[in-house]
Design a protein around this motif. Structure first.
Motif, PDB file in Angstrom:
ATOM      1  N   ASN A  22       0.803  -1.212   0.000  1.00  0.00           N
ATOM      2  CA  ASN A  22       0.000   0.000   0.000  1.00  0.00           C
ATOM      3  C   ASN A  22       0.839   1.267   0.000  1.00  0.00           C
ATOM      4  O   ASN A  22       1.980   1.272   0.490  1.00  0.00           O
ATOM      5  CB  ASN A  22      -0.918   0.010   1.214  1.00  0.00           C
ATOM      6  CG  ASN A  22      -1.972  -1.071   1.146  1.00  0.00           C
ATOM      7  OD1 ASN A  22      -2.728  -1.145   0.175  1.00  0.00           O
ATOM      8  ND2 ASN A  22      -2.015  -1.926   2.151  1.00  0.00           N
ATOM      9  N   CYS A  23       0.227   2.333  -0.501  1.00  0.00           N
ATOM     10  CA  CYS A  23       0.921   3.616  -0.613  1.00  0.00           C
ATOM     11  C   CYS A  23      -0.124   4.729  -0.533  1.00  0.00           C
ATOM     12  O   CYS A  23      -1.182   4.627  -1.169  1.00  0.00           O
ATOM     13  CB  CYS A  23       1.667   3.650  -1.949  1.00  0.00           C
ATOM     14  SG  CYS A  23       2.543   5.187  -2.287  1.00  0.00           S
ATOM     15  N   ASP A  24       0.162   5.762   0.223  1.00  0.00           N
ATOM     16  CA  ASP A  24      -0.708   6.922   0.314  1.00  0.00           C
ATOM     17  C   ASP A  24       0.044   8.158  -0.135  1.00  0.00           C
ATOM     18  O   ASP A  24       1.262   8.251   0.046  1.00  0.00           O
ATOM     19  CB  ASP A  24      -1.194   7.120   1.758  1.00  0.00           C
ATOM     20  CG  ASP A  24      -2.035   5.962   2.235  1.00  0.00           C
ATOM     21  OD1 ASP A  24      -1.621   5.285   3.199  1.00  0.00           O
ATOM     22  OD2 ASP A  24      -3.098   5.722   1.636  1.00  0.00           O
ATOM     23  N   TYR A  25      -0.658   9.107  -0.696  1.00  0.00           N
ATOM     24  CA  TYR A  25      -0.005  10.337  -1.127  1.00  0.00           C
ATOM     25  C   TYR A  25      -0.858  11.534  -0.723  1.00  0.00           C
ATOM     26  O   TYR A  25      -2.047  11.398  -0.438  1.00  0.00           O
ATOM     27  CB  TYR A  25       0.263  10.322  -2.634  1.00  0.00           C
ATOM     28  CG  TYR A  25      -0.970  10.233  -3.501  1.00  0.00           C
ATOM     29  CD1 TYR A  25      -1.517   8.991  -3.827  1.00  0.00           C
ATOM     30  CD2 TYR A  25      -1.580  11.372  -4.018  1.00  0.00           C
ATOM     31  CE1 TYR A  25      -2.638   8.896  -4.626  1.00  0.00           C
ATOM     32  CE2 TYR A  25      -2.697  11.294  -4.825  1.00  0.00           C
ATOM     33  CZ  TYR A  25      -3.225  10.050  -5.130  1.00  0.00           C
ATOM     34  OH  TYR A  25      -4.339   9.960  -5.926  1.00  0.00           O
ATOM     35  N   THR A  26      -0.229  12.695  -0.693  1.00  0.00           N
ATOM     36  CA  THR A  26      -0.949  13.881  -0.222  1.00  0.00           C
ATOM     37  C   THR A  26      -1.176  14.913  -1.326  1.00  0.00           C
ATOM     38  O   THR A  26      -2.076  15.736  -1.215  1.00  0.00           O
ATOM     39  CB  THR A  26      -0.175  14.565   0.921  1.00  0.00           C
ATOM     40  OG1 THR A  26       1.152  14.871   0.474  1.00  0.00           O
ATOM     41  CG2 THR A  26      -0.090  13.643   2.137  1.00  0.00           C
ATOM     42  N   ASN A  27      -0.385  14.865  -2.391  1.00  0.00           N
ATOM     43  CA  ASN A  27      -0.473  15.884  -3.439  1.00  0.00           C
ATOM     44  C   ASN A  27      -1.373  15.407  -4.571  1.00  0.00           C
ATOM     45  O   ASN A  27      -1.036  14.482  -5.302  1.00  0.00           O
ATOM     46  CB  ASN A  27       0.938  16.175  -3.967  1.00  0.00           C
ATOM     47  CG  ASN A  27       0.982  17.405  -4.860  1.00  0.00           C
ATOM     48  OD1 ASN A  27      -0.017  17.797  -5.458  1.00  0.00           O
ATOM     49  ND2 ASN A  27       2.141  18.018  -4.955  1.00  0.00           N
TER      50      ASN A  27
END
Lengths: 113, 114
Positions: A22-27
């Motif tokens: 899994n991977c989360d991003y903010t932009n």
């Protein structure tokens, strides 16, 4: 400011089962996302990518899913093989400004035979 | 094709010494990048170049310099080595154009500053 986050430092999976990284991003302005695989003492190698306008991309045993509303992507490996044991980096990039890429900290995958 | 090559593979420097990390690619890629990877961290961009004669700073440029006189070569210079520069350094290149173009990485240079 970590724009790309991989919150699981490691994952252990039995051979033949599914691995989900899994991977989360903010932009929300990222144009594309990539996964790289890295073996010890080697440079990262490209695995699979997905454009920000898609929600799924498949390449053999590897599938990447993108959920833009949740700012989340995942890499599915089915079936997992011992040779898949490596560090997996999630990355995100822009189509401008030199195509700079922001990398997550990586998740170490162990596939047990 | 050799791809992206980096020299040296390992180096130990004393504080205050200088050195140049070499990077060469034979794929005629316009874009080249230098990253550092600290333990347990992702790759941080130091400098990048979009073509010969053109370079720009990345996320962590302090303490480093680069030049790009040819398409093939993109050396990284450390002028006054500090312990905080102990890291693994990766050079990468990619084809120009938009989209999710993959970067091709060299094998890395492991640098220790003591």
């Amino acid at each position: 400011d970590q724009q790309v986050k991989q919150n699981s430092p490691s994952l252990s999976v039995q051979e033949g089962r599914i691995s989900i990284l899994n991977c989360d991003y903010t932009n929300s302005m990222f144009d594309y996302f990539l996964w790289y695989k890295k073996y010890p003492a080697e440079g990262p190698t490209f695995l699979i990518s997905i454009s920000s306008i898609k929600d799924k991309n498949e390449d053999g045993r590897f599938t990447v899913f993108l959920n833009k509303s949740a700012k989340h992507l995942s890499l599915h490996i089915v079936p997992s093989q011992p040779g898949d044991s490596a560090v997996y980096f999630c990355a995100a990039g822009f189509n401008t400004g030199g195509f700079k890429t922001i990398f997550g900290a990586g998740t170490r995958l162990f596939v047990k035979a | 094709n050799a791809g992206v090559t980096q020299t040296p593979k390992f180096r130990i420097l004393k504080i205050g010494q200088s050195m140049t990390l070499q990077c060469t690619q034979d794929m005629n890629h316009n874009y080249m990048y230098w990253y550092r990877q600290d333990p347990g961290m992702g790759l941080k961009l130091i400098y990048y170049s979009v073509g010969a004669g053109i370079t720009d700073k990345g996320e962590v440029p302090n303490g480093y310099n680069v030049s790009r006189s040819t398409t093939e070569d993109f050396p990284l210079r450390l002028e006054l080595a500090a312990p905080s520069q102990t890291s693994v350094y990766f050079c990468a290149s990619r084809v120009p154009g938009g989209g999710a173009g993959e970067q091709y990485f060299g094998p890395g240079t492991r640098l220790t500053v003591t």
